[in-house]
Design a protein around this motif. Structure first.
Motif, mmCIF file in Angstrom:
data_model
loop_
_atom_site.group_PDB
_atom_site.id
_atom_site.type_symbol
_atom_site.label_atom_id
_atom_site.label_comp_id
_atom_site.label_asym_id
_atom_site.label_seq_id
_atom_site.Cartn_x
_atom_site.Cartn_y
_atom_site.Cartn_z
ATOM 1 N N SER A 290 15.570 42.904 39.469
ATOM 2 C CA SER A 290 16.747 42.559 40.270
ATOM 3 C C SER A 290 16.373 42.668 41.732
ATOM 4 O O SER A 290 15.322 43.195 42.081
ATOM 5 C CB SER A 290 17.931 43.485 39.947
ATOM 6 O OG SER A 290 17.628 44.817 40.310
ATOM 7 N N GLY A 291 17.263 42.155 42.577
ATOM 8 C CA GLY A 291 16.997 42.241 43.998
ATOM 9 C C GLY A 291 17.926 41.392 44.813
ATOM 10 O O GLY A 291 18.925 40.859 44.303
ATOM 11 N N SER A 292 17.577 41.277 46.084
ATOM 12 C CA SER A 292 18.388 40.489 47.008
ATOM 13 C C SER A 292 17.542 40.074 48.196
ATOM 14 O O SER A 292 16.489 40.651 48.475
ATOM 15 C CB SER A 292 19.586 41.309 47.504
ATOM 16 O OG SER A 292 19.132 42.428 48.241
ATOM 17 N N ASP B 185 15.465 38.538 32.525
ATOM 18 C CA ASP B 185 16.889 38.793 32.782
ATOM 19 C C ASP B 185 17.172 39.094 34.250
ATOM 20 O O ASP B 185 18.112 39.811 34.595
ATOM 21 C CB ASP B 185 17.410 39.915 31.886
ATOM 22 C CG ASP B 185 16.648 41.219 32.079
ATOM 23 O OD1 ASP B 185 15.631 41.237 32.798
ATOM 24 O OD2 ASP B 185 17.090 42.241 31.513
ATOM 25 N N LEU B 186 16.381 38.513 35.145
ATOM 26 C CA LEU B 186 16.541 38.696 36.584
ATOM 27 C C LEU B 186 17.982 38.440 37.027
ATOM 28 O O LEU B 186 18.619 37.482 36.592
ATOM 29 C CB LEU B 186 15.625 37.718 37.339
ATOM 30 C CG LEU B 186 15.811 37.673 38.858
ATOM 31 C CD1 LEU B 186 15.205 38.903 39.508
ATOM 32 C CD2 LEU B 186 15.201 36.397 39.424
ATOM 33 N N ALA B 187 18.455 39.288 37.947
ATOM 34 C CA ALA B 187 19.713 39.065 38.670
ATOM 35 C C ALA B 187 19.375 39.241 40.147
ATOM 36 O O ALA B 187 19.094 40.361 40.594
ATOM 37 C CB ALA B 187 20.778 40.045 38.234
ATOM 38 N N PHE B 188 19.365 38.140 40.898
ATOM 39 C CA PHE B 188 18.921 38.166 42.288
ATOM 40 C C PHE B 188 20.001 37.572 43.176
ATOM 41 O O PHE B 188 20.441 36.445 42.950
ATOM 42 C CB PHE B 188 17.614 37.378 42.439
ATOM 43 C CG PHE B 188 16.859 37.708 43.678
ATOM 44 C CD1 PHE B 188 15.974 38.780 43.705
ATOM 45 C CD2 PHE B 188 17.035 36.973 44.831
ATOM 46 C CE1 PHE B 188 15.285 39.106 44.856
ATOM 47 C CE2 PHE B 188 16.352 37.282 45.988
ATOM 48 C CZ PHE B 188 15.466 38.350 46.006
ATOM 49 N N VAL C 297 21.470 34.569 41.187
ATOM 50 C CA VAL C 297 20.726 33.611 40.368
ATOM 51 C C VAL C 297 19.854 34.359 39.376
ATOM 52 O O VAL C 297 19.489 35.511 39.598
ATOM 53 C CB VAL C 297 19.857 32.656 41.219
ATOM 54 C CG1 VAL C 297 20.710 31.837 42.166
ATOM 55 C CG2 VAL C 297 18.795 33.410 41.982
ATOM 56 N N GLY C 298 19.513 33.674 38.317
ATOM 57 C CA GLY C 298 18.617 34.215 37.308
ATOM 58 C C GLY C 298 17.245 33.594 37.448
ATOM 59 O O GLY C 298 16.976 32.786 38.343
ATOM 60 N N GLU D 230 13.439 26.900 38.932
ATOM 61 C CA GLU D 230 13.827 25.498 39.124
ATOM 62 C C GLU D 230 13.890 25.146 40.605
ATOM 63 O O GLU D 230 13.485 24.055 41.019
ATOM 64 C CB GLU D 230 15.173 25.221 38.445
ATOM 65 C CG GLU D 230 15.654 23.797 38.555
ATOM 66 C CD GLU D 230 14.796 22.779 37.796
ATOM 67 O OE1 GLU D 230 15.052 21.568 37.960
ATOM 68 O OE2 GLU D 230 13.874 23.169 37.044
ATOM 69 N N ALA D 231 14.378 26.063 41.429
ATOM 70 C CA ALA D 231 14.449 25.809 42.871
ATOM 71 C C ALA D 231 13.049 25.620 43.459
ATOM 72 O O ALA D 231 12.835 24.756 44.314
ATOM 73 C CB ALA D 231 15.183 26.949 43.569
ATOM 74 N N HIS D 232 12.088 26.386 42.978
ATOM 75 C CA HIS D 232 10.703 26.200 43.438
ATOM 76 C C HIS D 232 10.118 24.906 42.867
ATOM 77 O O HIS D 232 9.413 24.182 43.567
ATOM 78 C CB HIS D 232 9.832 27.397 43.033
ATOM 79 C CG HIS D 232 10.000 28.574 43.938
ATOM 80 N ND1 HIS D 232 9.345 28.681 45.139
ATOM 81 C CD2 HIS D 232 10.761 29.689 43.813
ATOM 82 C CE1 HIS D 232 9.684 29.819 45.717
ATOM 83 N NE2 HIS D 232 10.543 30.449 44.935
ATOM 84 N N ARG D 233 10.410 24.616 41.609
ATOM 85 C CA ARG D 233 9.874 23.417 40.967
ATOM 86 C C ARG D 233 10.337 22.149 41.680
ATOM 87 O O ARG D 233 9.558 21.226 41.913
ATOM 88 C CB ARG D 233 10.269 23.353 39.492
ATOM 89 C CG ARG D 233 9.557 22.222 38.717
ATOM 90 C CD ARG D 233 10.119 22.029 37.329
ATOM 91 N NE ARG D 233 11.476 21.512 37.332
ATOM 92 C CZ ARG D 233 11.839 20.269 37.681
ATOM 93 N NH1 ARG D 233 10.937 19.398 38.067
ATOM 94 N NH2 ARG D 233 13.100 19.899 37.652
#
Length: 126
Positions: A119-121, A37-40, A48-49, A55-58
């Protein structure tokens, strides 16, 4: 004394692992280190979750050639902890490699027996 997850990993070791996984776009390791349930929040303010991050890394939309940590502050709480990491990075951006200073703030929790980013930024410093 630092809290350890079931594998014996400290929060600082988890931070080192996520940086290595980001450099390698290691999807299996990123999957283990990121909470479902990441919120970044990215530098543009978009949140983004986990699925979008992986997907961005893939696809190669997110690529790191280099992440050289220059400062880290780690704070542990009864619920988990936070890492604030400043680094010089070389990132793929709009079709070219760019050198940039970044600051990541990650809130870590032990979930399913292992440290995971809940979570993070990330912000651009220059």
């Amino acid at each position: 004394m630092s809290a350890r997850d079931e594998s014996g990993r400290t929060i600082d070791q988890a931070e080192e692992a996520i940086q290595a996984a980001m450099r390698a776009s290691d999807l299996a390791e990123l999957d283990l280190l990121i909470a479902d349930d990441l919120a970044f929040s990215g530098p543009d303010g978009a949140v983004v979750g986990k699925a979008a991050d992986l997907e961005a890394h893939r696809t190669g939309a997110t690529r790191f050639e280099r992440i050289e940590e220059t400062l880290r502050r780690t704070t542990e709480t009864p619920e988990g902890g936070t890492t604030e990491t400043t680094a010089v990075a070389t990132v793929w951006n709009e079709g070219r490699w760019v050198d940039v200073s970044l600051r990541w703030v990650r809130d870590w929790r032990i979930i399913d027996g292992r440290w995971q980013v809940a979570s993070g930024s990330v912000t651009i410093l220059g």
